[in-house]
Design a protein around this motif. Structure first.
Motif, short mmCIF file in Angstrom:
data_model
loop_
_atom_site.label_atom_id
_atom_site.label_comp_id
_atom_site.label_asym_id
_atom_site.label_seq_id
_atom_site.Cartn_x
_atom_site.Cartn_y
_atom_site.Cartn_z
N CYS A 204 0.81 -1.22 0.00
CA CYS A 204 0.00 0.00 0.00
C CYS A 204 0.84 1.27 0.00
O CYS A 204 0.53 2.22 -0.72
N VAL A 205 1.89 1.30 0.80
CA VAL A 205 2.72 2.52 0.86
C VAL A 205 3.38 2.76 -0.49
O VAL A 205 3.31 3.87 -1.03
N GLU A 206 3.99 1.73 -1.06
CA GLU A 206 4.65 1.89 -2.35
C GLU A 206 3.66 2.30 -3.44
O GLU A 206 3.93 3.19 -4.25
N SER A 207 2.48 1.70 -3.45
CA SER A 207 1.46 2.05 -4.45
C SER A 207 1.03 3.50 -4.30
O SER A 207 0.91 4.23 -5.29
N VAL B 218 6.60 13.98 -2.87
CA VAL B 218 6.35 12.97 -1.84
C VAL B 218 7.60 12.72 -1.01
O VAL B 218 8.70 12.57 -1.53
N THR B 219 7.39 12.65 0.31
CA THR B 219 8.43 12.24 1.25
C THR B 219 7.92 11.02 1.99
O THR B 219 6.81 11.02 2.51
N VAL B 220 8.73 9.97 2.06
CA VAL B 220 8.40 8.77 2.82
C VAL B 220 9.24 8.77 4.09
O VAL B 220 10.45 8.97 4.03
N VAL B 221 8.58 8.57 5.21
CA VAL B 221 9.29 8.45 6.49
C VAL B 221 9.57 6.96 6.67
O VAL B 221 8.72 6.20 7.10
N GLU B 222 10.79 6.57 6.27
CA GLU B 222 11.09 5.15 6.11
C GLU B 222 11.04 4.34 7.40
O GLU B 222 10.67 3.16 7.36
N ASP C 260 13.27 -7.66 4.78
CA ASP C 260 13.56 -7.77 3.36
C ASP C 260 12.45 -7.14 2.51
O ASP C 260 12.72 -6.40 1.56
N ARG C 261 11.21 -7.41 2.85
CA ARG C 261 10.09 -6.83 2.10
C ARG C 261 10.00 -5.32 2.31
O ARG C 261 9.66 -4.58 1.39
N HIS C 262 10.33 -4.86 3.51
CA HIS C 262 10.35 -3.42 3.78
C HIS C 262 11.40 -2.75 2.88
O HIS C 262 11.12 -1.75 2.22
N GLU C 263 12.60 -3.33 2.85
CA GLU C 263 13.68 -2.78 2.01
C GLU C 263 13.31 -2.84 0.53
O GLU C 263 13.61 -1.91 -0.22
N LYS C 264 12.67 -3.92 0.12
CA LYS C 264 12.23 -4.04 -1.28
C LYS C 264 11.24 -2.93 -1.63
O LYS C 264 11.31 -2.33 -2.70
N GLY C 265 10.32 -2.65 -0.72
CA GLY C 265 9.35 -1.58 -0.94
C GLY C 265 10.03 -0.22 -1.05
O GLY C 265 9.70 0.58 -1.93
N MET D 141 10.36 2.45 -4.45
CA MET D 141 9.93 3.85 -4.45
C MET D 141 11.02 4.80 -4.97
O MET D 141 10.77 5.99 -5.14
N GLN D 142 12.20 4.25 -5.19
CA GLN D 142 13.34 5.05 -5.66
C GLN D 142 12.93 5.87 -6.88
O GLN D 142 12.37 5.33 -7.82
N GLY D 143 13.18 7.15 -6.84
CA GLY D 143 12.86 8.03 -7.95
C GLY D 143 11.46 8.63 -7.89
O GLY D 143 11.15 9.55 -8.63
#
Length: 157
Positions: A78-81, A93-97, A106-111, A115-117
Motif C-alpha cells: 500500500c505505501v509503495e502504491s 512525496v516524502t516517505v518516512v522510512e 527484506d520486504r520493507h527494504e524491497k518496498g 519507491m526510488q525516484g
C-alpha cells in the motif's frame, strides 16, 4: 475488504470491519476527531493505493496541498502504491522510512527500493527536524507560534 487484502491471507484476518467504531480501531492518541472545529477528514480506503479507490486527490487539490508525507504499512504494498500514484499525480512525496513496516525487513527494504525516484526518504528524526525548521520560519514571520511549540515537544532526541 478489497481483493488485495483478501488475497493477503491470514495476516488481515483481524482487519477492521465497517461495523467497528473509531474507538475499536484506533489508539486514543491517534483517533480521528470529527467533532471539534471543522473536524478531521476521514477517507476510507478500499484498495491497495489510496488514490485508486477514494477521492483523496480531489480533496488534497481543493486544499491546495502540493507535498505529502507518507508513512504506514505495508511498505512493499500500500505505501509503495500510494507513493508511486502520488508522484504520478504531481505531488512532491516524502516517505518516512522508519515509520513504515512490512511483514519482513527484506520486504520493507524491497518496498523502499521500489519507491526510488518517486519520492525522497527521511527518518522520523529528520522529518521532525524539517517540520521544526518550517515552524521556525513561520514563527519568524509571526505565524503559527502555537503549532511550533507543540511540534517542538514531539522531538525525542
Amino acid at each position: 475488504l478489497s481483493i488485495d487484502y483478501k488475497l493477503s491471507g491470514p495476516s488481515f484476518a483481524a482487519a477492521p470491519t465497517v461495523e467497528q467504531t473509531y474507538e475499536d480501531i484506533f489508539l486514543p492518541s491517534l483517533r480521528p476527531d470529527t467533532t471539534q472545529g471543522k473536524g478531521d477528514i476521514v477517507i476510507s480506503k478500499t484498495a491497495c493505493s489510496v488514490f485508486n479507490s477514494t477521492n483523496l486527490d480531489y480533496v488534497l487539490r481543493n486544499l491546495f496541498v502540493e507535498q505529502l508525507v507518507v508513512c504506514g504499512q505495508l511498505t512493499d504494498q500500500c505505501v509503495e502504491s500510494a507513493v508511486r500514484d502520488a508522484a504520478d499525480l504531481g505531488y512532491l512525496v516524502t516517505v518516512v522510512e522508519d515509520a513504515c513496516a512490512a511483514h519482513s525487513k527484506d520486504r520493507h527494504e524491497k518496498g523502499l527500493l521500489g519507491m526510488q525516484g518517486f519520492c525522497r526518504k527521511l527518518t522520523t528524526k529528520e522529518m521532525v527536524r524539517e517540520f521544526q525548521k518550517v515552524a521556525d520560519v513561520a514563527d519568524d514571520d509571526g505565524h503559527h507560534g502555537k503549532k511550533r511549540k507543540r511540534l517542538a515537544s514531539t522531538d525525542q532526541e
